[in-house]
Scaffold this active site. Sequence first.
Site, PDB file in Angstrom:
ATOM      1  N   ASP A 126      -9.705  -5.557  13.322  1.00 42.60           N
ATOM      2  CA  ASP A 126      -8.887  -6.769  13.078  1.00 42.60           C
ATOM      3  C   ASP A 126      -8.844  -7.577  14.367  1.00 42.60           C
ATOM      4  O   ASP A 126      -9.315  -7.138  15.421  1.00 42.60           O
ATOM      5  CB  ASP A 126      -7.475  -6.406  12.582  1.00 42.60           C
ATOM      6  CG  ASP A 126      -6.908  -7.438  11.590  1.00 42.60           C
ATOM      7  OD1 ASP A 126      -6.803  -8.630  11.957  1.00 42.60           O
ATOM      8  OD2 ASP A 126      -6.562  -7.053  10.457  1.00 42.60           O
ATOM      9  N   HIS A 170     -10.158 -12.816  -1.021  1.00 48.09           N
ATOM     10  CA  HIS A 170      -9.276 -13.758  -1.729  1.00 48.09           C
ATOM     11  C   HIS A 170      -8.650 -14.801  -0.785  1.00 48.09           C
ATOM     12  O   HIS A 170      -8.065 -15.767  -1.255  1.00 48.09           O
ATOM     13  CB  HIS A 170      -8.199 -13.023  -2.550  1.00 48.09           C
ATOM     14  CG  HIS A 170      -7.055 -12.465  -1.758  1.00 48.09           C
ATOM     15  ND1 HIS A 170      -5.899 -12.020  -2.362  1.00 48.09           N
ATOM     16  CD2 HIS A 170      -6.879 -12.268  -0.434  1.00 48.09           C
ATOM     17  CE1 HIS A 170      -5.056 -11.593  -1.442  1.00 48.09           C
ATOM     18  NE2 HIS A 170      -5.625 -11.723  -0.261  1.00 48.09           N
ATOM     19  N   ARG A 203      -8.108  -7.265   0.196  1.00 54.19           N
ATOM     20  CA  ARG A 203      -7.375  -8.532   0.228  1.00 54.19           C
ATOM     21  C   ARG A 203      -7.898  -9.442   1.344  1.00 54.19           C
ATOM     22  O   ARG A 203      -7.111 -10.088   2.054  1.00 54.19           O
ATOM     23  CB  ARG A 203      -5.873  -8.281   0.390  1.00 54.19           C
ATOM     24  CG  ARG A 203      -5.311  -7.506  -0.801  1.00 54.19           C
ATOM     25  CD  ARG A 203      -3.823  -7.485  -0.808  1.00 54.19           C
ATOM     26  NE  ARG A 203      -3.255  -6.609   0.213  1.00 54.19           N
ATOM     27  CZ  ARG A 203      -1.958  -6.362   0.335  1.00 54.19           C
ATOM     28  NH1 ARG A 203      -1.104  -6.939  -0.475  1.00 54.19           N
ATOM     29  NH2 ARG A 203      -1.516  -5.533   1.266  1.00 54.19           N
ATOM     30  N   PHE A 229     -14.300 -10.895  12.489  1.00 59.67           N
ATOM     31  CA  PHE A 229     -15.362 -10.457  11.561  1.00 59.67           C
ATOM     32  C   PHE A 229     -16.345 -11.564  11.184  1.00 59.67           C
ATOM     33  O   PHE A 229     -17.376 -11.284  10.572  1.00 59.67           O
ATOM     34  CB  PHE A 229     -14.824  -9.688  10.346  1.00 59.67           C
ATOM     35  CG  PHE A 229     -13.734 -10.320   9.514  1.00 59.67           C
ATOM     36  CD1 PHE A 229     -13.737 -11.671   9.186  1.00 59.67           C
ATOM     37  CD2 PHE A 229     -12.701  -9.512   9.011  1.00 59.67           C
ATOM     38  CE1 PHE A 229     -12.732 -12.223   8.380  1.00 59.67           C
ATOM     39  CE2 PHE A 229     -11.698 -10.054   8.202  1.00 59.67           C
ATOM     40  CZ  PHE A 229     -11.721 -11.415   7.894  1.00 59.67           C
ATOM     41  N   TRP A 238       0.821  -1.226   0.000  1.00 56.81           N
ATOM     42  CA  TRP A 238       0.000   0.000   0.000  1.00 56.81           C
ATOM     43  C   TRP A 238       0.851   1.270   0.000  1.00 56.81           C
ATOM     44  O   TRP A 238       0.371   2.341  -0.315  1.00 56.81           O
ATOM     45  CB  TRP A 238      -0.998  -0.002   1.168  1.00 56.81           C
ATOM     46  CG  TRP A 238      -1.978  -1.140   1.077  1.00 56.81           C
ATOM     47  CD1 TRP A 238      -2.394  -1.948   2.094  1.00 56.81           C
ATOM     48  CD2 TRP A 238      -2.673  -1.614  -0.097  1.00 56.81           C
ATOM     49  NE1 TRP A 238      -3.280  -2.891   1.640  1.00 56.81           N
ATOM     50  CE2 TRP A 238      -3.471  -2.705   0.298  1.00 56.81           C
ATOM     51  CE3 TRP A 238      -2.696  -1.231  -1.448  1.00 56.81           C
ATOM     52  CZ2 TRP A 238      -4.283  -3.411  -0.597  1.00 56.81           C
ATOM     53  CZ3 TRP A 238      -3.501  -1.948  -2.345  1.00 56.81           C
ATOM     54  CH2 TRP A 238      -4.277  -3.007  -1.910  1.00 56.81           C
ATOM     55  N   GLY A 297     -11.705  -7.532  17.081  1.00 48.05           N
ATOM     56  CA  GLY A 297     -12.802  -8.485  16.951  1.00 48.05           C
ATOM     57  C   GLY A 297     -12.583  -9.475  15.832  1.00 48.05           C
ATOM     58  O   GLY A 297     -11.615  -9.376  15.078  1.00 48.05           O
TER      59      GLY A 297
HETATM   60  N1  SAM Z   1      -6.606  -5.432   4.489  1.00 48.33           N
HETATM   61  C1  SAM Z   1      -5.166  -5.529   4.709  1.00 48.33           C
HETATM   62  C2  SAM Z   1      -4.393  -5.242   3.440  1.00 48.33           C
HETATM   63  O1  SAM Z   1      -4.977  -5.224   2.351  1.00 48.33           O
HETATM   64  O2  SAM Z   1      -3.183  -5.029   3.551  1.00 48.33           O
HETATM   65  C3  SAM Z   1      -4.771  -6.891   5.241  1.00 48.33           C
HETATM   66  C4  SAM Z   1      -5.040  -8.062   4.341  1.00 48.33           C
HETATM   67  S1  SAM Z   1      -4.512  -9.599   5.079  1.00 48.33           S
HETATM   68  C5  SAM Z   1      -4.334 -10.600   3.671  1.00 48.33           C
HETATM   69  C6  SAM Z   1      -5.964 -10.232   5.861  1.00 48.33           C
HETATM   70  C7  SAM Z   1      -6.318  -9.531   7.158  1.00 48.33           C
HETATM   71  O3  SAM Z   1      -7.521 -10.098   7.691  1.00 48.33           O
HETATM   72  C8  SAM Z   1      -5.259  -9.671   8.226  1.00 48.33           C
HETATM   73  O4  SAM Z   1      -4.956  -8.415   8.767  1.00 48.33           O
HETATM   74  C9  SAM Z   1      -5.914 -10.581   9.240  1.00 48.33           C
HETATM   75  O5  SAM Z   1      -5.427 -10.364  10.560  1.00 48.33           O
HETATM   76  C10 SAM Z   1      -7.350 -10.224   9.082  1.00 48.33           C
HETATM   77  N2  SAM Z   1      -8.271 -11.267   9.572  1.00 48.33           N
HETATM   78  C11 SAM Z   1      -8.197 -12.594   9.325  1.00 48.33           C
HETATM   79  N3  SAM Z   1      -9.203 -13.241   9.940  1.00 48.33           N
HETATM   80  C12 SAM Z   1      -9.921 -12.300  10.607  1.00 48.33           C
HETATM   81  C13 SAM Z   1     -11.090 -12.355  11.427  1.00 48.33           C
HETATM   82  N4  SAM Z   1     -11.705 -13.527  11.678  1.00 48.33           N
HETATM   83  N5  SAM Z   1     -11.560 -11.199  11.931  1.00 48.33           N
HETATM   84  C14 SAM Z   1     -10.929 -10.017  11.681  1.00 48.33           C
HETATM   85  N6  SAM Z   1      -9.835  -9.913  10.891  1.00 48.33           N
HETATM   86  C15 SAM Z   1      -9.328 -11.038  10.365  1.00 48.33           C
HETATM   87  C1  ASE Z   2      -2.777 -12.791   1.523  1.00 47.42           C
HETATM   88  C2  ASE Z   2      -1.901 -12.031   0.769  1.00 47.42           C
HETATM   89  C3  ASE Z   2      -0.610 -12.504   0.598  1.00 47.42           C
HETATM   90  C4  ASE Z   2      -2.396 -13.992   2.108  1.00 47.42           C
HETATM   91  C5  ASE Z   2      -1.124 -14.467   1.940  1.00 47.42           C
HETATM   92  C6  ASE Z   2      -0.216 -13.722   1.184  1.00 47.42           C
HETATM   93  C7  ASE Z   2       0.509 -12.007  -0.096  1.00 47.42           C
HETATM   94  C8  ASE Z   2       1.540 -12.923   0.075  1.00 47.42           C
HETATM   95  N1  ASE Z   2       1.081 -13.941   0.849  1.00 47.42           N
HETATM   96  O1  ASE Z   2      -4.044 -12.354   1.693  1.00 47.42           O
HETATM   97  C9  ASE Z   2       0.652 -10.717  -0.823  1.00 47.42           C
HETATM   98  C10 ASE Z   2       0.209 -10.758  -2.253  1.00 47.42           C
HETATM   99  N2  ASE Z   2       1.037 -11.586  -3.056  1.00 47.42           N
HETATM  100  C11 ASE Z   2       2.183 -11.156  -3.610  1.00 47.42           C
HETATM  101  C12 ASE Z   2       2.899 -12.161  -4.429  1.00 47.42           C
HETATM  102  O2  ASE Z   2       2.609 -10.025  -3.481  1.00 47.42           O
END
Ligand code: SAM
Ligand code: ASE
Length: 345
Positions: A210, A255, A252, A237, A164, A235
Amino acid sequence: MASAEEDSDRLLSDYTNGFMVSQVLFAACELGVFDLLAEAPGPLSSAAVAAGLGTSPEGTELLLDTCVSLKLLRVDTGGGRALYGSSELSRRYLARSSPTSQHHILLYLAKTTYLCWGHLAQAVRDGKNQYVRAFGVPSEEVFAAIYRSDEERLLFMRGMQDVWRVHGRHVMAAFDLSPFPLVCDLGGCSGALARECVSLYPGCHVTVFDIPEVVQTARKYFPILEEARVSFCEGDFFKDPLPEADLYVLARILHDWSPEKCAQLLARVHRACRPGGGLLVIESLLDADGRGPVTTQLFSLNMLVQTEGRERTPAQYRALLAAAGFRDVQCRRTGGPYDAVLARK
Ligand code: SAM
Ligand code: ASE
């Protein structure tokens, strides 16, 4: 002119050696090559780099010369001595001190993602992520595996933030979000996207929602974000009440999950949302036929080896959102790796 055979020979060789290119980048990043060269007052000999990093002279020279060939570094060979320096790319994206540094996502990809990809064939065989094989940790709870230690959680959060630093502004500007003064970023992690949101929309406030360990880590290691217009809420979600908001953001998140979990989460967001309120989904969109862009296809395989989800086409997101009761679904490509989908209740 290159013959068709030469073209395919070159293509195959590039793909075959692709993993070595990734490892050169990862190793130089891990060793601090790009930081040392960015901070040095001028270009350095390989012996000086080796001395500065505490690495072997032979290995260091090989690594530096390979980085030069890959255009990750520059070399000046005037005066019969090779002196190495940063390139535009390394200064902008690889030095830790750059505001657009990708250092932590590269470390994360090197330490975790790469090891899961070592089991790609098995992931395709059984259609499951590969945490058991890569790390010996159970994989039923995806985020228990992703956050298997405090260090891993912090590295993941820093890695997620890096993306980001470069693309946050583009995804938050894809739609005019000024009609939504109160925003809730569900799974908002370190608050990186929340910061982009408040800087783009002067009147808006963002609640980052989160899990408790992530919020506590964000408070401890990303303190600049605890400003007046960004607040955190702990919390789950899938279970806990969601904060009130005019706009919910899922960046993200979808996915990571199976269609069933996505449906469950979207139904909860729809219930929490006021009529006329919005939902912004930030993801890498596959083409309509699902056969491109290649970066998104690779991200989708990444989800296969690391999560229970996949990347999806606009039609697949439309179907998920419509089934949860959302309407007026608009998909917008940004030209970058992540795109935006806006819907209304
Ligand atoms: N939205 C952020 C971004 O785009 O950089 C983070 C994406 S990361 C792939 C997924 C996020 O979902 C993490 O921060 C994770 O801690 C959170 N997450 C996973 N399970 C969750 C739940 N049951 N409740 C709240 N958050 C959760
Ligand atoms: C998720 C995002 C990522 C879970 C696992 C992950 C990424 C790496 N591992 O939600 C970031 C996105 N992928 C790349 C290759 O940059």
